[in-house]
Design a protein around this motif. Structure first.
Motif, mmCIF file in Angstrom:
data_model
loop_
_atom_site.group_PDB
_atom_site.id
_atom_site.type_symbol
_atom_site.label_atom_id
_atom_site.label_comp_id
_atom_site.label_asym_id
_atom_site.label_seq_id
_atom_site.Cartn_x
_atom_site.Cartn_y
_atom_site.Cartn_z
ATOM 1 N N LYS A 1 0.788 -1.230 0.000
ATOM 2 C CA LYS A 1 0.000 0.000 0.000
ATOM 3 C C LYS A 1 0.823 1.286 0.000
ATOM 4 O O LYS A 1 0.539 2.231 0.710
ATOM 5 C CB LYS A 1 -0.981 0.005 1.180
ATOM 6 N N MET A 2 1.853 1.299 -0.849
ATOM 7 C CA MET A 2 2.690 2.502 -1.014
ATOM 8 C C MET A 2 2.021 3.384 -2.066
ATOM 9 O O MET A 2 2.117 3.114 -3.272
ATOM 10 C CB MET A 2 4.101 2.080 -1.452
ATOM 11 N N PHE A 3 1.336 4.415 -1.604
ATOM 12 C CA PHE A 3 0.625 5.320 -2.499
ATOM 13 C C PHE A 3 0.734 6.749 -1.986
ATOM 14 O O PHE A 3 0.626 6.985 -0.785
ATOM 15 C CB PHE A 3 -0.866 4.941 -2.585
ATOM 16 N N LYS B 1 5.675 2.600 -13.674
ATOM 17 C CA LYS B 1 7.099 2.758 -14.005
ATOM 18 C C LYS B 1 7.832 3.699 -13.050
ATOM 19 O O LYS B 1 8.974 3.445 -12.676
ATOM 20 C CB LYS B 1 7.263 3.273 -15.436
ATOM 21 N N ALA B 2 7.195 4.789 -12.659
ATOM 22 C CA ALA B 2 7.851 5.721 -11.735
ATOM 23 C C ALA B 2 8.111 5.039 -10.394
ATOM 24 O O ALA B 2 9.150 5.260 -9.766
ATOM 25 C CB ALA B 2 7.010 6.972 -11.542
ATOM 26 N N ALA B 3 7.188 4.193 -9.957
ATOM 27 C CA ALA B 3 7.384 3.444 -8.706
ATOM 28 C C ALA B 3 8.580 2.508 -8.835
ATOM 29 O O ALA B 3 9.397 2.400 -7.915
ATOM 30 C CB ALA B 3 6.128 2.660 -8.354
ATOM 31 N N HIS B 4 8.726 1.853 -9.994
ATOM 32 C CA HIS B 4 9.875 0.958 -10.210
ATOM 33 C C HIS B 4 11.178 1.744 -10.055
ATOM 34 O O HIS B 4 12.106 1.297 -9.372
ATOM 35 C CB HIS B 4 9.833 0.334 -11.604
ATOM 36 N N ARG B 5 11.252 2.906 -10.690
ATOM 37 C CA ARG B 5 12.463 3.731 -10.604
ATOM 38 C C ARG B 5 12.723 4.155 -9.164
ATOM 39 O O ARG B 5 13.859 4.150 -8.694
ATOM 40 C CB ARG B 5 12.346 4.963 -11.514
ATOM 41 N N PHE B 6 11.664 4.510 -8.464
ATOM 42 C CA PHE B 6 11.800 4.936 -7.072
ATOM 43 C C PHE B 6 12.349 3.794 -6.205
ATOM 44 O O PHE B 6 13.276 3.987 -5.421
ATOM 45 C CB PHE B 6 10.445 5.414 -6.535
#
Length: 165
Positions: A83-85, A126-131
């Motif tokens: 639940k990382m939002f 994709k932005a979450a993957h980079r983060f």
């Protein structure tokens, strides 16, 4: 009015606010076909997160809940990030809310002897993957997850982070 984001532990009194952040991001922003019924953990934070040895945190900015992150402890010194939002208008480096949430989670893991952190996400984020990668998480295949990892049906991209306490 507080202009500094504050991270604090959340309990069941926050369930509606948590759901109001998470569901629109999943369903509307990212078109992930997941319902509240598929995520009953959101209706009982204390049982599903606190009682596992994990926790559920929120980022409050200007007295509004704007982000969430949770941890389910499982197995030997292992835990799953859930639940990382962060609401779209509060994302980015300016406020650094996502970073504050992850830093808080990692500090908790270190304090509670959790040395292996796993997470699942979806390919469109994709932005979450980079983060996650910027924070030291390494991608791994689903079959390499621990057998006791609590899978979510929508997840199809997985990461791990090993802490040296």
């Amino acid at each position: 009015m507080n202009t500094t984001p504050v991270i604090s532990s959340l309990n069941n009194t926050y369930c509606k606010q948590i759901i109001d952040i998470i569901l629109p991001i999943q369903q509307i922003e990212f078109n992930v076909p997941i319902t509240l019924e598929a995520q009953p953990d959101l209706l009982d934070i204390e049982t599903n997160y606190h009682r596992t040895g994990g926790n559920f945190w929120g980022a409050v900015y200007n007295e509004q809940l704007v982000g969430t992150i949770a941890l389910i402890a499982f197995g030997d010194n292992a835990a799953a990030v859930r639940k990382m939002f962060v609401l779209k208008e509060y994302r980015g480096k300016e406020l650094g809310i996502a970073q504050l949430l992850v830093d808080n989670l990692i500090t908790y893991c270190r304090q509670n002897n959790i040395t292996a952190i796993y997470l699942g996400t979806v390919d469109v984020m994709k932005a979450a993957h980079r983060f996650y990668e910027k924070n030291g998480f390494k991608r791994l295949e689903k079959h390499d997850l621990p057998k006791s990892f609590p899978l979510m049906s929508a997840d199809n991209v997985f990461y791990e982070l090993h802490l040296n306490n």
